[in-house]
Design an enzyme around this catalytic site. Structure first.
Site, PDB file in Angstrom:
ATOM      1  N   SER A  85       1.043 -10.689  -1.355  1.00 16.26           N
ATOM      2  CA  SER A  85       1.056  -9.719  -0.258  1.00 16.26           C
ATOM      3  C   SER A  85      -0.307  -9.683   0.427  1.00 16.26           C
ATOM      4  O   SER A  85      -0.750 -10.704   0.960  1.00 16.26           O
ATOM      5  CB  SER A  85       1.490  -8.353  -0.796  1.00 16.26           C
ATOM      6  OG  SER A  85       1.943  -7.528   0.239  1.00 16.26           O
ATOM      7  N   ASP A 173      -9.569   6.301   2.836  1.00 12.34           N
ATOM      8  CA  ASP A 173     -10.037   6.479   4.211  1.00 12.34           C
ATOM      9  C   ASP A 173     -10.106   5.139   4.944  1.00 12.34           C
ATOM     10  O   ASP A 173      -9.634   5.004   6.079  1.00 12.34           O
ATOM     11  CB  ASP A 173     -11.410   7.159   4.229  1.00 12.34           C
ATOM     12  CG  ASP A 173     -11.344   8.623   3.821  1.00 12.34           C
ATOM     13  OD1 ASP A 173     -10.244   9.201   3.846  1.00 12.34           O
ATOM     14  OD2 ASP A 173     -12.400   9.183   3.454  1.00 12.34           O
ATOM     15  N   HIS A 232      10.029  -7.905  -3.260  1.00 10.54           N
ATOM     16  CA  HIS A 232       8.665  -8.182  -2.817  1.00 10.54           C
ATOM     17  C   HIS A 232       7.685  -8.236  -3.986  1.00 10.54           C
ATOM     18  O   HIS A 232       6.775  -9.048  -3.999  1.00 10.54           O
ATOM     19  CB  HIS A 232       8.229  -7.111  -1.813  1.00 10.54           C
ATOM     20  CG  HIS A 232       6.855  -7.305  -1.277  1.00 10.54           C
ATOM     21  ND1 HIS A 232       6.476  -8.462  -0.609  1.00 10.54           N
ATOM     22  CD2 HIS A 232       5.749  -6.505  -1.308  1.00 10.54           C
ATOM     23  CE1 HIS A 232       5.197  -8.365  -0.255  1.00 10.54           C
ATOM     24  NE2 HIS A 232       4.735  -7.192  -0.672  1.00 10.54           N
TER      25      HIS A 232
END
Length: 252
Positions: A85, A173, A232
């Protein structure tokens, strides 16, 4: 330098480097790494802004590829590289920019393209937990269950929670800010001419037939294979089959 977990002691053959996906960690790959280390030295890393690796102000694929280059330089080059991924995209950028450092490449259930989906809901869910009320993993699980239905997804995310410190081992963040870069893919012109395996889950739609021209352009020797019954997270769904496919490809 990224945090590394090393398995096995063989330094004769090229080492294997494993790069995990978004919200993952080196520990997620422990079962696969241990099995592969029966015949090879295996190094699994925490990607930047994940796990025990340093937090950084940016999270671009050239950044991640540079991190992998630094690791391979330290463990011995060339290496056989596995990327899943997000880690697969980082591995592709690494291999095309530093082809002399990669012997063989396995790209697990991802293509060198931009995707329209976002993992923003995962970040929102993790931020939605009141960590001050978390004393045990069960406390976090009960809160997360109100935001995420799938038990397997909750279990995966909670692996990145430091319960004792009451904090996530993820730079939420920066991952939030750079989410479009993570789901996207940089405009690069490099090519990796070495053997490459695009290994996908048969139940996943991340690697589609229309992606193949772009894959062939960047990886002329690319081969494709699917693992039946896997989605996945194919290495977690079918670990034995995944490990067998990797071992066969690396030993060919």
């Amino acid at each position: 330098m990224l945090e590394m977990l090393t398995y096995g002691t063989d330094t004769v053959q090229p080492p294997i480097l494993i790069a995990h996906g978004l919200f993952g960690s080196a520990r997620n790959w422990g079962v696969i790494a241990k099995r592969l280390s029966e015949t090879r030295r295996v190094v699994s890393v925490d990607m930047r802004n994940h796990g025990q690796s340093p937090w950084a102000a940016s999270h671009t694929y050239p950044d991640l590829a540079g991190d992998l280059s630094e690791v391979v330089a330290s463990i011995g080059k060339p290496a056989d590289v596995i990327g899943h991924s997000m880690g697969g995209k980082a591995a592709m950028v690494f291999a095309t920019s530093q082809p002399q450092m990669v012997r063989r490449l396995v790209v697990a259930d991802i293509a060198p393209v931009a995707y329209s989906h976002s993992q923003q809901s995962m970040i929102d869910a993790m931020r939605g937990i009141d960590l001050s009320q978390v004393k045990t993993r069960g406390d976090a699980e009960r809160q997360l269950a109100q935001l995420i239905d799938e038990p397997s997804v909750r279990a995966f995310l909670l692996q990145s929670l430091d319960v004792k410190a009451q904090k996530w081992r993820l730079n939420l963040d920066v991952l939030d800010r750079d989410m479009d870069l993570i789901t996207g893919f940089p405009d690069i012109n490099g090519q990796f001419d070495g053997p490459t395996l695009f290994l996908s889950g048969a139940a996943s739609d991340y690697v589609r037939p229309d992606h193949r021209p772009k894959i062939k352009q960047m990886f002329p020797k690319a081969r494709h294979a699917k693992i039946i019954g896997a989605g996945h997270w194919l290495h977690a769904d079918k670990p034995r089959e995944f490990e067998a496919s990797i071992s066969a490809f690396f030993s060919t």
